[in-house]
Design an enzyme around this catalytic site. Structure first.
Site, PDB file in Angstrom:
ATOM      1  N   ARG A  31      -5.144   7.186  -0.077  1.00  0.00           N
ATOM      2  CA  ARG A  31      -4.852   8.276  -1.016  1.00  0.00           C
ATOM      3  C   ARG A  31      -5.973   8.313  -2.056  1.00  0.00           C
ATOM      4  O   ARG A  31      -6.548   7.283  -2.395  1.00  0.00           O
ATOM      5  CB  ARG A  31      -3.519   8.028  -1.731  1.00  0.00           C
TER       6      ARG A  31
ATOM      7  N   HIS B 109      -9.244  15.719   4.105  1.00  0.00           N
ATOM      8  CA  HIS B 109      -7.940  15.092   4.390  1.00  0.00           C
ATOM      9  C   HIS B 109      -7.506  15.394   5.833  1.00  0.00           C
ATOM     10  O   HIS B 109      -6.391  15.858   6.070  1.00  0.00           O
ATOM     11  CB  HIS B 109      -6.886  15.578   3.383  1.00  0.00           C
TER      12      HIS B 109
HETATM   13  N1  LIG Z   1      -5.932  10.451   5.142  1.00  0.00           N
HETATM   14  C1  LIG Z   1      -4.891  10.859   5.814  1.00  0.00           C
HETATM   15  O1  LIG Z   1      -4.911  11.901   6.481  1.00  0.00           O
HETATM   16  C2  LIG Z   1      -3.653  10.020   5.832  1.00  0.00           C
HETATM   17  C3  LIG Z   1      -2.715  10.273   6.832  1.00  0.00           C
HETATM   18  C4  LIG Z   1      -1.607   9.478   6.904  1.00  0.00           C
HETATM   19  C5  LIG Z   1      -1.402   8.467   5.985  1.00  0.00           C
HETATM   20  N2  LIG Z   1      -2.313   8.253   5.006  1.00  0.00           N
HETATM   21  C6  LIG Z   1      -2.099   7.137   4.042  1.00  0.00           C
HETATM   22  O2  LIG Z   1      -2.109   5.910   4.759  1.00  0.00           O
HETATM   23  C7  LIG Z   1      -1.087   5.088   4.206  1.00  0.00           C
HETATM   24  C8  LIG Z   1      -0.743   3.948   5.139  1.00  0.00           C
HETATM   25  O3  LIG Z   1       0.017   4.410   6.245  1.00  0.00           O
HETATM   26  P1  LIG Z   1       0.674   3.369   7.269  1.00  0.00           P
HETATM   27  O4  LIG Z   1       1.597   4.139   8.128  1.00  0.00           O
HETATM   28  O5  LIG Z   1      -0.365   2.520   7.925  1.00  0.00           O
HETATM   29  O6  LIG Z   1       1.518   2.469   6.237  1.00  0.00           O
HETATM   30  P2  LIG Z   1       2.431   1.201   6.538  1.00  0.00           P
HETATM   31  O7  LIG Z   1       2.727   1.124   7.997  1.00  0.00           O
HETATM   32  O8  LIG Z   1       3.542   1.239   5.562  1.00  0.00           O
HETATM   33  O9  LIG Z   1       1.455  -0.012   6.182  1.00  0.00           O
HETATM   34  C9  LIG Z   1       1.029  -0.246   4.888  1.00  0.00           C
HETATM   35  C10 LIG Z   1       0.138  -1.476   4.874  1.00  0.00           C
HETATM   36  O10 LIG Z   1      -0.356  -1.675   3.542  1.00  0.00           O
HETATM   37  C11 LIG Z   1      -0.055  -3.005   3.131  1.00  0.00           C
HETATM   38  N3  LIG Z   1       0.211  -3.038   1.693  1.00  0.00           N
HETATM   39  C12 LIG Z   1       1.089  -2.287   0.988  1.00  0.00           C
HETATM   40  N4  LIG Z   1       1.077  -2.647  -0.312  1.00  0.00           N
HETATM   41  C13 LIG Z   1       0.179  -3.654  -0.412  1.00  0.00           C
HETATM   42  C14 LIG Z   1      -0.255  -4.465  -1.483  1.00  0.00           C
HETATM   43  N5  LIG Z   1       0.229  -4.306  -2.731  1.00  0.00           N
HETATM   44  N6  LIG Z   1      -1.171  -5.418  -1.232  1.00  0.00           N
HETATM   45  C15 LIG Z   1      -1.658  -5.595   0.017  1.00  0.00           C
HETATM   46  N7  LIG Z   1      -1.278  -4.870   1.084  1.00  0.00           N
HETATM   47  C16 LIG Z   1      -0.368  -3.914   0.867  1.00  0.00           C
HETATM   48  C17 LIG Z   1       1.175  -3.388   3.906  1.00  0.00           C
HETATM   49  O11 LIG Z   1       1.294  -4.805   3.939  1.00  0.00           O
HETATM   50  P3  LIG Z   1       2.472  -5.526   4.786  1.00  0.00           P
HETATM   51  O12 LIG Z   1       2.096  -5.316   6.233  1.00  0.00           O
HETATM   52  O13 LIG Z   1       2.371  -6.935   4.358  1.00  0.00           O
HETATM   53  O14 LIG Z   1       3.754  -4.827   4.422  1.00  0.00           O
HETATM   54  C18 LIG Z   1       0.890  -2.748   5.261  1.00  0.00           C
HETATM   55  O15 LIG Z   1       0.078  -3.577   6.051  1.00  0.00           O
HETATM   56  C19 LIG Z   1       0.032   6.073   3.904  1.00  0.00           C
HETATM   57  O16 LIG Z   1       0.944   5.569   2.971  1.00  0.00           O
HETATM   58  C20 LIG Z   1      -0.743   7.253   3.345  1.00  0.00           C
HETATM   59  O17 LIG Z   1      -0.945   7.082   1.955  1.00  0.00           O
HETATM   60  C21 LIG Z   1      -3.430   8.999   4.908  1.00  0.00           C
END
Ligand SMILES: NC(=O)c1ccc[n+]([C@@H]2O[C@H](COP(=O)([O-])OP(=O)(O)OC[C@H]3O[C@@H](n4cnc5c(N)ncnc54)[C@H](OP(=O)(O)O)[C@@H]3O)[C@@H](O)[C@H]2O)c1
Length: 308
Positions: free
Chosen positions: A223, A271
């Site tokens: 983000r 994005h």
């Molecule tokens: N650019 C784009 O088009 C686009 C599209 C989709 C999503 N996104 C972004 O990508 C993000 C991630 O998506 P996802 O599905 O991969 O999320 P997810 O499956 O919820 O995974 C989040 C990861 O971040 C880690 N994390 C969260 N808080 C943390 C912290 N304080 N310190 C260290 N690690 C932390 C988590 O650790 P744990 O494994 O230990 O829980 C997990 O490995 C979304 O929330 C969104 O903001 C961007």
């Protein structure tokens, strides 16, 4: 059985058509034409006005159109029902493609060759081995892990930074606050694939950038609020950071006068790093609707306490 839809990046008719294919007996209503609010059992929404979801008394789950759920969690009257994340294999695969594309672009020095082309310079630059390029992925969730595994298969030296311990073949793991600076120190390319939470907002700031090796690159696909934009500009201009690929921004669309548009070391994309089309998204939401209907456990749930 009624699903309420609101918003999203693509026309809402595509979502209606996609659900018509995967769950033909589902009635789909489009906000704000909700009909009798008691009928609505499922909601798949984006940027819903605060308090609006609380007016549907029989919701069985709420799903977010986007993978990130920070907008849902900001609603102070969010009903106490399961929250479903819109993750799917197409999103993960396309995000992994994007990350691989831009990591390879830096490995193969494409920004330098593009500059040479502008100047009509024919010159081969030194090669670097993928195994010597240390890529650090912040977040090994549905998106970060797919990217990390793809990069590892391509021979890169990959580590992931997470909140809780992970164990994946070929991917080193750094955990929590104490693992953060050691993780940065070994990241020639830093990829942000975190969710936006109170803990991760502004996480890529001057201190974090200074902890990266000199000449490192930054790729932000999380983000816009993860990155302190002026700190990145300063680090690029000082030469400490060699380049950045940014898919997300604090203000979207990126304003026309923003310095990123014309910065020679910055690549901007709108994005678009992962494919969130309805045809793929409806399949996984429909799976959870079937699960709810059959009394089976839901999948891809948000951990409200963790904020993602
Ligand atoms: N650019 C784009 O088009 C686009 C599209 C989709 C999503 N996104 C972004 O990508 C993000 C991630 O998506 P996802 O599905 O991969 O999320 P997810 O499956 O919820 O995974 C989040 C990861 O971040 C880690 N994390 C969260 N808080 C943390 C912290 N304080 N310190 C260290 N690690 C932390 C988590 O650790 P744990 O494994 O230990 O829980 C997990 O490995 C979304 O929330 C969104 O903001 C961007």
């Amino acid at each position: 059985m009624v699903l309420l839809l609101k918003g999203g990046r693509e026309p809402i008719e595509n979502w209606v058509a996609a659900f018509g294919k995967v769950l033909p007996d589902l009635e789909v209503r489009v906000w704000p034409d909700c009909g009798r609010r008691e009928d609505v059992e499922f909601a798949l929404v984006s940027n819903m006005p605060h308090g609006a979801l609380a007016t549907f008394p029989n919701l069985r789950f709420v799903a977010s159109m986007s993978v990130g759920v920070e907008h849902l969690l900001e609603d102070p009257q969010l009903p106490d029902v399961p929250l479903v994340r819109s993750v799917n294999s197409q999103r993960s695969a396309t995000m992994a493609q994007y990350v691989l594309l831009h990591v390879l672009r830096y490995l193969r020095r494409m920004p330098d060759y593009e500059a040479q082309q502008q100047a009509k310079v024919w010159q081969r630059l030194p090669y670097r081995d993928a195994k010597d390029m240390r890529v650090g992925i912040m977040g090994l969730g549905s998106l970060g892990l797919a990217a990390a595994q793809q990069l590892s298969q391509c021979g890169f030296n990959v580590a992931g930074w997470t909140r809780t311990p992970h164990s994946h073949d070929g991917i080193a793991n750094f955990i929590g606050r104490e693992g953060f600076f050691p993780f940065l120190a070994r990241s020639d390319i830093l990829v942000c694939q975190l969710p936006l939470t109170a803990e991760t907002q502004d996480i890529i700031d001057a201190r974090a950038l200074a902890a990266l090796p000199r000449g490192a690159y930054v790729i932000n696909t999380g983000r816009g609020e993860h990155l302190v934009e002026e700190d990145l500009l300063a680090a690029l201009d000082s030469g400490h950071i060699a380049g950045a690929t940014l898919d997300v921004f604090r203000e979207e669309p990126l304003p026309a006068d923003h310095p990123f548009w014309i910065h020679p070391k910055v690549t901007v994309t709108p994005h678009n790093s992962c494919d969130g089309r309805a045809a793929h998204g409806a399949i996984t939401i429909a799976d959870n609707i079937r699960r709810a209907r059959e009394g089976r456990p839901l999948v891809n749930l948000v951990n409200r306490a963790a904020g993602y």
